[in-house]
Design an enzyme around this catalytic site. Structure first.
Site, short mmCIF file in Angstrom:
data_model
loop_
_atom_site.label_atom_id
_atom_site.label_comp_id
_atom_site.label_asym_id
_atom_site.label_seq_id
_atom_site.Cartn_x
_atom_site.Cartn_y
_atom_site.Cartn_z
N THR A 338 0.89 -1.13 0.00
CA THR A 338 0.00 0.00 0.00
C THR A 338 0.93 1.18 0.00
O THR A 338 2.12 1.02 0.12
CB THR A 338 -0.85 -0.08 1.28
OG1 THR A 338 -1.60 -1.27 1.20
CG2 THR A 338 -1.75 1.10 1.49
N ASP A 380 -9.47 -8.85 1.50
CA ASP A 380 -9.65 -8.19 2.80
C ASP A 380 -10.99 -8.54 3.45
O ASP A 380 -11.22 -8.24 4.62
CB ASP A 380 -9.56 -6.66 2.66
CG ASP A 380 -8.12 -6.17 2.78
OD1 ASP A 380 -7.25 -6.96 3.16
OD2 ASP A 380 -7.88 -4.98 2.50
N SER A 409 -10.89 -2.49 6.15
CA SER A 409 -9.50 -2.09 5.92
C SER A 409 -8.79 -1.77 7.23
O SER A 409 -9.44 -1.59 8.27
CB SER A 409 -9.50 -0.84 5.03
OG SER A 409 -8.20 -0.31 4.91
O1 DON Z 1 -6.95 -2.15 3.40
C1 DON Z 1 -6.11 -2.82 3.97
O2 DON Z 1 -6.02 -2.88 5.18
C2 DON Z 1 -5.08 -3.57 3.14
N1 DON Z 1 -5.63 -3.89 1.85
C3 DON Z 1 -3.84 -2.74 3.04
C4 DON Z 1 -2.75 -3.42 2.27
C5 DON Z 1 -1.41 -2.92 2.60
O3 DON Z 1 -1.21 -2.07 3.42
C6 DON Z 1 -0.29 -3.54 1.90
N2 DON Z 1 0.97 -2.96 2.30
N3 DON Z 1 2.00 -3.44 2.52
#
Ligand code: DON
Length: 527
Positions: A338, A380, A409
């Site tokens: 992310t 998720d 999330s």
């Molecule tokens: O929304 C969420 O919590 C996850 N899809 C976030 C993914 C994420 O932070 C990946 N990073 N390393």
């Protein structure tokens, strides 16, 4: 000042600020630039969350999270024996949620934009057309990704097999797609050629997203979660991100312990913060999901008395077993990649935005002809009660797959105020570890008086209830007293090389200080 995961994106953001654009304008330009130069997480085929504080103190939060397609169902990732089909929610066309990013950026521009939309999208188009040089990290990441996923992704049609640092990348199809977005805004993505290519990509390969899904996608302004930690007002993201609620829980529980006296990474502070993290994640698994589907007990979960009762469980001399920790009893009457960036403009507006494709490079699927990567955000959801997602998070009914529902999330774009003035802007990638990294960075600054650079770059630890272990960055020595004593208290430890990339800005004595995470290429750019 702009702090983002890629030097070129930070520069583009600062150029927008120099031209007189505000933090919202720069946000849009950085989001589109990251979609070109940082394809593992920057995106137009994903989604995210945006928290904004205007210089007059007014705050807002935009949810541009992906949604499950209309045809989605709770058992879509199970075989006929009700077993989870491996990788279906991660690396297939069924892994893709309806993208929210473009609608989100248009919504931000409609509400706050100062510069013309075209000027905010154009820098990304220029990068895709004129090419840009890869950093060493980015070259390595693309090479690793090509190897990892060759069987179930088509990224190799768009990116070469092997890259070296300094190689230039040109992305003509992505440029054409961005040009549609520049010229037709929302309709350039959710209608017309680009939409058709996306729908075709799904049709040919067993995906679910239809034109109706695209037509009905809308990002939503939500009320940010506002809470207080000592003298600080904390403004963070509301559901469908669990980030703001969990951060509030953690800070409010932490307030009962003299962390400053305990000291940074002292046995007592790491132990207490770990136990607090465990308790919060147990609540997350049971109680949280998309607020458009159920009434969630947000207020009860952040209630001071409730949290005081929760910390009664914490023992100072030994670790709680996760199996002995459960979600709290509530009075329910009340109705791997992310990216985050933080921006403050000369007017004093602040933007905190976290955006993602979920896994690194998302599903690995590039929309045929349109040149952009699609997310694998469907993972998720809790695809089966108790079945861990790619971050090991478990959940149940509250976060089950339902048509048009948003998956829960952990993204935690956050802004802090002190004495009514902007104090700090921060956030990070890292799946479940996002919330604990934001929690610890705040504590590092507020309790341990670290400057922001040090706060961001200190080693971190993380507990999420299940698995029952503290993930600990290797920066904390395996043979340190802290580690030996934690083990003696019954904590299980799992050492990992690095977690998160926190990008933050602090405003002190009318000066801006940036903290860019050295775990990545992240850069503070300012003027
Ligand atoms: O929304 C969420 O919590 C996850 N899809 C976030 C993914 C994420 O932070 C990946 N990073 N390393």
């Amino acid at each position: 000042m702009v702090v983002s995961a890629h030097p070129l994106a930070s520069e583009i953001g600062v150029n927008i600020l120099k031209k007189g654009g505000n933090a919202a304008d720069a946000t849009i330009a950085v989001q589109f630039a990251l979609a070109v130069v940082y394809p593992s997480a920057g995106n137009i085929g994903g989604g995210g969350f945006f928290v904004y504080r205007e210089n007059n103190g007014h705050c807002s939060a935009l949810d541009f999270r992906e949604k499950a397609p209309l045809m989605a169902s709770p058992d879509m990732y199970l075989d006929s024996n009700n077993n989870v089909v491996k990788d279906l929610s991660l690396y297939s066309h069924l892994a893709v949620g309806v993208p929210g990013t473009v609608d989100g950026m248009v919504n931000i521009h409609n509400k706050y934009g100062q510069l013309p939309w075209v000027e905010l999208v154009q820098p990304a188009i220029d990068l895709a057309d004129n090419g840009f040089e890869l950093t060493k990290r980015e070259a390595d990441k693309l090479n690793r990704f090509n190897k990892r996923n060759n069987t179930n992704n088509n990224i190799s049609e768009y990116y070469k097999d092997h890259y070296l640092e300094g190689d230039s990348i040109f992305l003509p199809q992505l440029s054409t797609t961005l040009t549609q977005i520049r010229d037709f805004k929302r309709s350039g993505f959710y209608k017309g050629e680009v939409a058709q290519m996306l729908v075709n990509e799904m049709k040919i390969n067993g995906g679910m997203i239809t034109q109706e899904d695209l037509d009905s996608y809308h990002s939503i302004w939500r009320k940010p979660i506002i809470s207080y930690y000592k003298d600080y007002k904390v403004i963070s993201m509301s559901l469908p991100s669990s980030g703001g609620i969990l951060l509030t829980q953690m800070l409010k529980m932490a307030e009962h312990y003299p962390l400053r006296d305990y000291g940074f990474h002292s046995l007592k502070s790491v132990h207490v913060m770990t136990e607090i993290e465990k308790l919060s994640f147990a609540d997350r698994a049971k109680y949280l999901g998309d607020p458009d589907f159920y009434d969630f007990p947000e207020k009860s979960l952040m209630d001071s008395l409730y949290l005081l009762k929760r910390i009664n469980k914490i023992k100072m001399d030994s670790a709680l077993l996760s199996s002995d920790v459960h979600a709290g009893e509530l009075n329910l009457k009340e109705s791997e990649e992310t990216t985050h960036f933080s921006i403050v403009d000369k007017y004093g507006n602040a933007s905190s935005l976290t955006t993602t494709l979920n896994g690194s490079f998302g599903s690995g699927i590039v929309v045929g002809g349109a040149g952009f990567l699609l997310n694998n955000e469907m993972d998720d959801f809790s695809i089966q009660p108790g079945y861990p997602n790619m971050y090991g998070l478990v959940g149940g009914e509250a976060n089950s797959v339902e048509p048009s529902k948003r998956m829960l999330s952990s993204m935690t774009p956050t802004i802090l105020e002190k004495d009514g003035k902007l104090f700090m802007v921060l956030g990070t990638p890292g799946g479940s570890t996002i919330i604990t990294a934001v929690f610890q960075t705040i504590i590092n600054v507020v309790e341990y008086d670290m400057d922001i650079d040090q706060a961001v770059n200190s080693p971190r630890f993380h507990h999420q209830w299940y698995p029952d272990e503290i993930k600990m960055e290797k920066g904390i020595a395996k043979d340190s007293n802290l580690v030996l004593q934690l083990k003696a208290m019954g904590h299980q430890l799992n050492f990992v090389s690095s977690m998160n990339r926190v990008d933050a800005v602090v405003l002190k004595r009318n000066k801006l200080f940036g903290g860019a995470d050295k775990r990545g290429d992240d850069l503070v750019s300012s003027y």
